[in-house]
Motif scaffolding. Structure first.
Motif, PDB file in Angstrom:
ATOM      1  N   ARG A 279       0.825  -1.205   0.000  1.00 19.38           N
ATOM      2  CA  ARG A 279       0.000   0.000   0.000  1.00 19.38           C
ATOM      3  C   ARG A 279       0.861   1.258   0.000  1.00 19.38           C
ATOM      4  O   ARG A 279       1.773   1.392   0.817  1.00 19.38           O
ATOM      5  N   TYR A 280       0.567   2.168  -0.924  1.00 20.28           N
ATOM      6  CA  TYR A 280       1.204   3.480  -0.953  1.00 20.28           C
ATOM      7  C   TYR A 280       0.261   4.491  -0.315  1.00 20.28           C
ATOM      8  O   TYR A 280      -0.851   4.707  -0.804  1.00 20.28           O
ATOM      9  N   SER A 281       0.701   5.111   0.779  1.00 14.13           N
ATOM     10  CA  SER A 281      -0.059   6.229   1.311  1.00 14.13           C
ATOM     11  C   SER A 281       0.003   7.387   0.314  1.00 14.13           C
ATOM     12  O   SER A 281       0.881   7.419  -0.562  1.00 14.13           O
ATOM     13  N   PRO A 282      -0.903   8.369   0.405  1.00 12.00           N
ATOM     14  CA  PRO A 282      -0.815   9.512  -0.508  1.00 12.00           C
ATOM     15  C   PRO A 282       0.542  10.206  -0.474  1.00 12.00           C
ATOM     16  O   PRO A 282       1.085  10.580  -1.513  1.00 12.00           O
ATOM     17  N   ALA A 283       1.132  10.363   0.718  1.00  6.73           N
ATOM     18  CA  ALA A 283       2.433  11.019   0.811  1.00  6.73           C
ATOM     19  C   ALA A 283       3.534  10.172   0.192  1.00  6.73           C
ATOM     20  O   ALA A 283       4.439  10.689  -0.484  1.00  6.73           O
ATOM     21  N   ALA A 284       3.482   8.853   0.410  1.00  7.66           N
ATOM     22  CA  ALA A 284       4.489   7.974  -0.182  1.00  7.66           C
ATOM     23  C   ALA A 284       4.364   7.974  -1.700  1.00  7.66           C
ATOM     24  O   ALA A 284       5.367   7.972  -2.427  1.00  7.66           O
ATOM     25  N   TRP A 285       3.134   7.964  -2.203  1.00  7.15           N
ATOM     26  CA  TRP A 285       2.933   8.041  -3.651  1.00  7.15           C
ATOM     27  C   TRP A 285       3.552   9.318  -4.200  1.00  7.15           C
ATOM     28  O   TRP A 285       4.288   9.289  -5.191  1.00  7.15           O
ATOM     29  N   ASP A 286       3.277  10.448  -3.568  1.00  7.68           N
ATOM     30  CA  ASP A 286       3.769  11.733  -4.035  1.00  7.68           C
ATOM     31  C   ASP A 286       5.295  11.741  -4.108  1.00  7.68           C
ATOM     32  O   ASP A 286       5.885  12.177  -5.092  1.00  7.68           O
ATOM     33  N   ARG A 287       5.906  11.223  -3.046  1.00  8.21           N
ATOM     34  CA  ARG A 287       7.364  11.230  -2.996  1.00  8.21           C
ATOM     35  C   ARG A 287       7.968  10.339  -4.075  1.00  8.21           C
ATOM     36  O   ARG A 287       8.883  10.731  -4.786  1.00  8.21           O
ATOM     37  N   ILE A 288       7.460   9.120  -4.205  1.00  4.83           N
ATOM     38  CA  ILE A 288       8.066   8.163  -5.133  1.00  4.83           C
ATOM     39  C   ILE A 288       7.737   8.511  -6.579  1.00  4.83           C
ATOM     40  O   ILE A 288       8.581   8.429  -7.473  1.00  4.83           O
ATOM     41  N   TRP A 289       6.499   8.928  -6.855  1.00  3.96           N
ATOM     42  CA  TRP A 289       6.108   9.251  -8.228  1.00  3.96           C
ATOM     43  C   TRP A 289       6.907  10.437  -8.761  1.00  3.96           C
ATOM     44  O   TRP A 289       7.352  10.443  -9.905  1.00  3.96           O
ATOM     45  N   SER A 290       7.121  11.440  -7.920  1.00 10.82           N
ATOM     46  CA  SER A 290       7.907  12.595  -8.365  1.00 10.82           C
ATOM     47  C   SER A 290       9.360  12.212  -8.591  1.00 10.82           C
ATOM     48  O   SER A 290      10.022  12.754  -9.483  1.00 10.82           O
ATOM     49  N   ALA A 291       9.870  11.263  -7.816  1.00 11.59           N
ATOM     50  CA  ALA A 291      11.271  10.863  -7.952  1.00 11.59           C
ATOM     51  C   ALA A 291      11.567  10.176  -9.273  1.00 11.59           C
ATOM     52  O   ALA A 291      12.711  10.190  -9.741  1.00 11.59           O
ATOM     53  N   ILE A 292      10.547   9.577  -9.912  1.00  7.88           N
ATOM     54  CA  ILE A 292      10.779   8.891 -11.190  1.00  7.88           C
ATOM     55  C   ILE A 292      10.227   9.673 -12.372  1.00  7.88           C
ATOM     56  O   ILE A 292      10.088   9.136 -13.467  1.00  7.88           O
ATOM     57  N   GLY A 293       9.909  10.942 -12.152  1.00  7.95           N
ATOM     58  CA  GLY A 293       9.521  11.809 -13.258  1.00  7.95           C
ATOM     59  C   GLY A 293       8.051  12.081 -13.370  1.00  7.95           C
ATOM     60  O   GLY A 293       7.625  12.778 -14.303  1.00  7.95           O
ATOM     61  N   GLY A 294       7.223  11.577 -12.458  1.00 15.82           N
ATOM     62  CA  GLY A 294       5.788  11.799 -12.524  1.00 15.82           C
ATOM     63  C   GLY A 294       5.401  13.149 -11.954  1.00 15.82           C
ATOM     64  O   GLY A 294       6.115  13.734 -11.141  1.00 15.82           O
TER      65      GLY A 294
END
Length: 457
Positions: A279-294
């Protein structure tokens, strides 16, 4: 991974692409390879051509890395690009506005079903490969497949049927498909969801399918800026249970989150559906997605905020048809991904689940973890040396009786990008030293998913 001023993502260290295809034979081995590991370990992942740039870490051309094991020897390593229409320069969108599902980088998974070896990506057709990893071409199952195919199909261990789906940015947003054991597409049906949600994975049980309808959705304004998906707080989050033979979906509301990968699902004695996944929390999603160019709603949540909201942790959802409600439970606080299991228990009640630990930003080294979902204990194989593990694929022992009798195979690389090994671990005791390490002739970029293809297949 860093982003340049022009929006291109720079892949470096253990993510850096390799520039060519090579072959090597008689690979050196530390330890002793179990002689019954006779077959091929194959792993897929994105690898742009030399000189190409990418706006997102998920978008490089597919490259299959393969290691051939036989009778205690590592006979060869080879790597090959999956030769899709996109690799040849064909546009994904045709002049008439329709999509060419063969012009997508098949870069996410590689499986075998009914004698076909298939490279998969969720946005296009599968591509058939030879045993030596050369590309035969796109596969649409005799013209019957008209949608993309998920990179995460599920094979029923009893019937041999292959269940999968395709999602799209225009209606129908989600379509269910089923292959017979001999590889014929025998059933397709639309699944009603309210919008173009990104559905990366799903689950099966003995009698049901479990759909993930979650708040990461397509946004046309992001076209040309990498992966055109974003978090949408207004979309909602729910899991859907549908009979395998089709019919109405019963939806269960859950707390907002995203799930790339399901570990497994099954029906318990009370008729409830149990689903384990990362499960990705909203904050974890934000951090990881931005790190790969999202593109995200913010600049990427800091580690402390993501951890406070659950990080990327193993979770369990219990869906109760009697009450219409879902119960949620966090099973571990480590940041994990790529959950795997003994495939003989897909859709059944498994005891063990394996995952990759990679929360270096929180000060933890890379590792492979084994969860005992009944007893609650965990075992961990710490990699050390600032190394990272790819997905750990379970290979059952030929005469094994217990669920965990077998090995875990994973390509392990150091973060500096100087070398890689195929690691063989004893799945019954992850705390033990590796059974064997196959020293690969080149650095293998950290990628996505793979499979063990035994010779008996």
């Amino acid at each position: 991974m860093t982003e340049s001023a022009n929006g291109a993502v720079r892949l470096d260290g253990h993510l850096e692409p390799v520039p060519d295809e090579i072959d090597a034979v008689n690979l050196p081995v530390t330890g002793v390879l179990p002689p019954e590991l006779t077959g091929r370990y194959l792993r897929n992942g994105p690898n742009p051509l030399p000189g190409e740039t990418s706006s997102h870490g998920f978008l490089g051309h597919g490259m299959i890395h393969g290691v051939r094991l036989r009778d205690g020897r590592a006979e060869w390593y080879r790597n090959r690009w999956v030769r899709t229409g996109r690799l040849a320069g064909d546009p994904f969108v045709r002049p008439d506005g329709t999509r060419d599902l063969a012009a997508v980088a098949a870069n996410t998974h590689v499986i075998e079903h009914s004698g076909r070896l298939l490279a998969l990506v969720e946005s296009g057709f599968p591509h058939a490969l030879t045993p030596d990893l050369d590309t035969l071409g796109p596969c649409d199952f005799g013209g019957r497949l008209t949608t993309a195919m998920t990179a995460h199909p599920k094979e029923d261990p009893d019937t041999g049927e292959l269940f999968f789906f395709g999602y799209g940015i225009r209606p129908p947003y989600l379509t269910y498909h089923r292959l017979s054991a001999d590889g014929e597409l025998v059933h397709s049906a639309e699944v009603d969801v309210p919008g173009p949600t990104m559905v990366h994975d799903f689950a099966i049980t003995r009698n049901h399918l479990v759909w993930l309808d979650l708040p990461v959705v397509f946004d046309g304004e992001l076209l040309g800026r990498g992966m055109p998906f974003r978090w949408d707080d207004g979309y909602g989050a729910r899991l859907g249970v549908m009979p395998r033979n089709g019919g109405a979906v019963r939806w269960f509301e859950i707390e907002p989150c995203y799930v790339f990968h399901v570990g497994n699902a099954w029906e318990d004695e009370a008729g409830r559906i149990v689903v384990d996944g990362v499960r990705y929390s909203p904050a974890a999603w934000d951090r990881i997605w931005s790190a790969i160019g999202g593109v995200t709603s913010g600049a990427g949540a800091p580690v402390a905020a993501a951890a406070a909201q659950g990080g990327t942790c193993l979770y369990r959802w219990v869906l109760d048809p009697a009450t219409g409600r879902a119960r949620e439970e966090q099973l571990d606080d480590r940041w994990v991904e790529f959950p795997t299991l003994n495939d003989d228990l897909v859709g059944r009640g498994n005891r063990y689940l394996y995952a990759v630990v990679d929360d270096s930003a929180a000060g933890r080294t890379g590792a492979v973890v084994k969860y005992d979902l009944r007893g609650g204990a965990t075992q961990t194989h710490e990699l050390g040396g600032d190394r990272v593990s790819g997905e750990a694929v379970f290979v059952p022992a030929a005469d094994g009786r217990a669920e965990d009798e077998g090995w875990l195979l994973s390509i392990v690389s150091d973060r500096a990008g100087t070398g890689s090994d195929l690691l063989v671990l004893d799945a019954t005791d992850l705390s033990a030293p590796p059974v064997a390490s196959v020293h690969l002739p080149r650095r293998v970029p950290s990628g996505f998913h793979g499979s063990w293809i035994p010779d008996a297949h």
